[in-house]
Motif scaffolding. Structure first.
Motif, PDB file in Angstrom:
ATOM      1  N   SER A  86       0.806  -1.224   0.000  1.00 16.92           N
ATOM      2  CA  SER A  86       0.000   0.000   0.000  1.00 16.92           C
ATOM      3  C   SER A  86       0.841   1.278   0.000  1.00 16.92           C
ATOM      4  N   PRO A  87       1.917   1.368   0.792  1.00 15.20           N
ATOM      5  CA  PRO A  87       2.724   2.598   0.732  1.00 15.20           C
ATOM      6  C   PRO A  87       3.301   2.857  -0.666  1.00 15.20           C
ATOM      7  N   ALA A  88       3.710   1.803  -1.356  1.00 15.85           N
ATOM      8  CA  ALA A  88       4.239   1.975  -2.714  1.00 15.85           C
ATOM      9  C   ALA A  88       3.147   2.454  -3.659  1.00 15.85           C
ATOM     10  N   VAL A  89       1.932   1.972  -3.469  1.00 11.36           N
ATOM     11  CA  VAL A  89       0.811   2.412  -4.315  1.00 11.36           C
ATOM     12  C   VAL A  89       0.489   3.883  -4.035  1.00 11.36           C
ATOM     13  N   TYR A  90       0.513   4.271  -2.764  1.00 11.31           N
ATOM     14  CA  TYR A  90       0.271   5.684  -2.431  1.00 11.31           C
ATOM     15  C   TYR A  90       1.371   6.569  -3.012  1.00 11.31           C
ATOM     16  N   ALA A  91       2.615   6.116  -2.959  1.00 11.60           N
ATOM     17  CA  ALA A  91       3.723   6.893  -3.529  1.00 11.60           C
ATOM     18  C   ALA A  91       3.563   7.010  -5.042  1.00 11.60           C
ATOM     19  N   ALA A  92       3.161   5.924  -5.700  1.00 11.21           N
ATOM     20  CA  ALA A  92       2.934   5.964  -7.148  1.00 11.21           C
ATOM     21  C   ALA A  92       1.765   6.886  -7.481  1.00 11.21           C
ATOM     22  N   LYS A  93       0.756   6.912  -6.620  1.00 10.42           N
ATOM     23  CA  LYS A  93      -0.394   7.795  -6.846  1.00 10.42           C
ATOM     24  C   LYS A  93       0.031   9.263  -6.772  1.00 10.42           C
ATOM     25  N   ILE A  94       0.949   9.562  -5.857  1.00 15.35           N
ATOM     26  CA  ILE A  94       1.453  10.939  -5.738  1.00 15.35           C
ATOM     27  C   ILE A  94       2.358  11.278  -6.922  1.00 15.35           C
ATOM     28  N   ALA A  95       3.233  10.338  -7.292  1.00 17.65           N
ATOM     29  CA  ALA A  95       4.211  10.593  -8.356  1.00 17.65           C
ATOM     30  C   ALA A  95       3.565  10.633  -9.741  1.00 17.65           C
ATOM     31  N   LEU A  96       2.675   9.682 -10.020  1.00 17.60           N
ATOM     32  CA  LEU A  96       2.092   9.565 -11.358  1.00 17.60           C
ATOM     33  C   LEU A  96       0.771  10.316 -11.511  1.00 17.60           C
ATOM     34  N   GLY A  97       0.047  10.425 -10.435  1.00 17.62           N
ATOM     35  CA  GLY A  97      -1.310  10.963 -10.520  1.00 17.62           C
ATOM     36  C   GLY A  97      -2.297   9.810 -10.626  1.00 17.62           C
ATOM     37  N   ASN A  98      -3.531  10.097 -10.317  1.00 17.03           N
ATOM     38  CA  ASN A  98      -4.552   9.055 -10.264  1.00 17.03           C
ATOM     39  C   ASN A  98      -4.826   8.423 -11.633  1.00 17.03           C
ATOM     40  N   ASP A  99      -4.916   9.256 -12.675  1.00 15.53           N
ATOM     41  CA  ASP A  99      -5.247   8.738 -14.000  1.00 15.53           C
ATOM     42  C   ASP A  99      -4.154   7.813 -14.548  1.00 15.53           C
ATOM     43  N   LYS A 100      -2.889   8.256 -14.471  1.00 13.91           N
ATOM     44  CA  LYS A 100      -1.798   7.426 -14.972  1.00 13.91           C
ATOM     45  C   LYS A 100      -1.660   6.136 -14.162  1.00 13.91           C
ATOM     46  N   LEU A 101      -1.849   6.243 -12.846  1.00 15.87           N
ATOM     47  CA  LEU A 101      -1.773   5.045 -12.003  1.00 15.87           C
ATOM     48  C   LEU A 101      -2.864   4.056 -12.386  1.00 15.87           C
ATOM     49  N   ASN A 102      -4.075   4.554 -12.623  1.00 12.71           N
ATOM     50  CA  ASN A 102      -5.165   3.656 -13.007  1.00 12.71           C
ATOM     51  C   ASN A 102      -4.917   3.008 -14.369  1.00 12.71           C
ATOM     52  N   LYS A 103      -4.319   3.760 -15.313  1.00 15.73           N
ATOM     53  CA  LYS A 103      -3.973   3.176 -16.611  1.00 15.73           C
ATOM     54  C   LYS A 103      -2.921   2.090 -16.446  1.00 15.73           C
ATOM     55  N   PHE A 104      -1.898   2.390 -15.645  1.00 17.93           N
ATOM     56  CA  PHE A 104      -0.833   1.409 -15.403  1.00 17.93           C
ATOM     57  C   PHE A 104      -1.385   0.177 -14.700  1.00 17.93           C
ATOM     58  N   ARG A 105      -2.222   0.402 -13.698  1.00 19.35           N
ATOM     59  CA  ARG A 105      -2.819  -0.697 -12.944  1.00 19.35           C
ATOM     60  C   ARG A 105      -3.707  -1.555 -13.854  1.00 19.35           C
ATOM     61  N   GLY A 106      -4.480  -0.904 -14.721  1.00 20.29           N
ATOM     62  CA  GLY A 106      -5.339  -1.644 -15.653  1.00 20.29           C
ATOM     63  C   GLY A 106      -4.526  -2.490 -16.622  1.00 20.29           C
ATOM     64  N   LYS A 107      -3.425  -1.929 -17.124  1.00 19.91           N
ATOM     65  CA  LYS A 107      -2.549  -2.682 -18.037  1.00 19.91           C
ATOM     66  C   LYS A 107      -1.930  -3.880 -17.316  1.00 19.91           C
ATOM     67  N   ALA A 108      -1.473  -3.675 -16.081  1.00 24.09           N
ATOM     68  CA  ALA A 108      -0.871  -4.769 -15.305  1.00 24.09           C
ATOM     69  C   ALA A 108      -1.896  -5.864 -15.024  1.00 24.09           C
ATOM     70  N   ILE A 109      -3.103  -5.490 -14.662  1.00 27.57           N
ATOM     71  CA  ILE A 109      -4.152  -6.478 -14.389  1.00 27.57           C
ATOM     72  C   ILE A 109      -4.510  -7.226 -15.670  1.00 27.57           C
ATOM     73  N   SER A 110      -4.585  -6.511 -16.778  1.00 29.89           N
ATOM     74  CA  SER A 110      -4.890  -7.139 -18.065  1.00 29.89           C
ATOM     75  C   SER A 110      -3.822  -8.166 -18.455  1.00 29.89           C
ATOM     76  N   LEU A 111      -2.549  -7.778 -18.332  1.00 30.40           N
ATOM     77  CA  LEU A 111      -1.461  -8.716 -18.658  1.00 30.40           C
ATOM     78  C   LEU A 111      -1.472  -9.922 -17.730  1.00 30.40           C
ATOM     79  N   HIS A 112      -1.702  -9.681 -16.428  1.00 36.02           N
ATOM     80  CA  HIS A 112      -1.727 -10.789 -15.477  1.00 36.02           C
ATOM     81  C   HIS A 112      -2.872 -11.748 -15.792  1.00 36.02           C
TER      82      HIS A 112
END
Length: 147
Positions: A86-112
């Motif tokens: 969770s701390p890494a996800v919060y840090a990524a949310k701050i660094a990337l922003g919510n939209d980019k994080l959700n795109k990255f998360r969606g791509k990772a979930i899709s590949l998995h």
């Protein structure tokens, strides 16, 4: 004295010959084993369309689908548990922003999910695909990837 030297050297010469023989036999066994397609996926396939292994080719009975309620036990992102990542996800949310994080998360979930499907196809257990994807989501929630 020459006879003694011959008896001392002869076992080493035989050992060297045996080592070569054993090496050649191991190479032959490895080549034969690599040509056997016991668990390799096959596009021709058998009953299940999965592996060529004879035991897995038993006929399967089709189960009738069970009616289930529309209510799901999986939690959505806003209700996710706090986990190890969770701390890494919060840090990524701050660094990337919510939209980019959700795109990255969606791509990772899709590949998995795609890799889970490919594994299930390879293993001849495609019927377990949905359960494994749900289990991956549950585990991701427990580990804190979904905060």
């Amino acid at each position: 004295d020459l006879v003694t030297i011959r008896f001392l050297i002869l076992p080493f010469l035989l050992l060297d010959t045996m080592n070569r023989l054993v090496s050649v036999l191991l190479i032959v066994v490895a080549l034969v084993a690599s040509s056997v397609q016991g668990f390799a996926p096959s596009h021709l396939g058998g009953v299940s369309g999965g592996s060529n292994f004879v035991v897995s080719q038993k006929p399967r009975t089709v189960r009738q689908p069970v009616a289930r309620s529309s209510r799901t036990t999986l939690q959505m992102g806003s209700q996710a548990k706090f986990g190890v990542f969770s701390p890494a996800v919060y840090a990524a949310k701050i660094a990337l922003g919510n939209d980019k994080l959700n795109k990255f998360r969606g791509k990772a979930i899709s590949l998995h999910s795609q890799y889970i499907g490919e594994f299930c196809t390879w293993a001849g257990a495609y019927h377990l695909r949905t359960r494994l994807i749900k289990k991956a989501k549950t585990n991701g929630d427990i580990l804190g990837f979904l905060v």
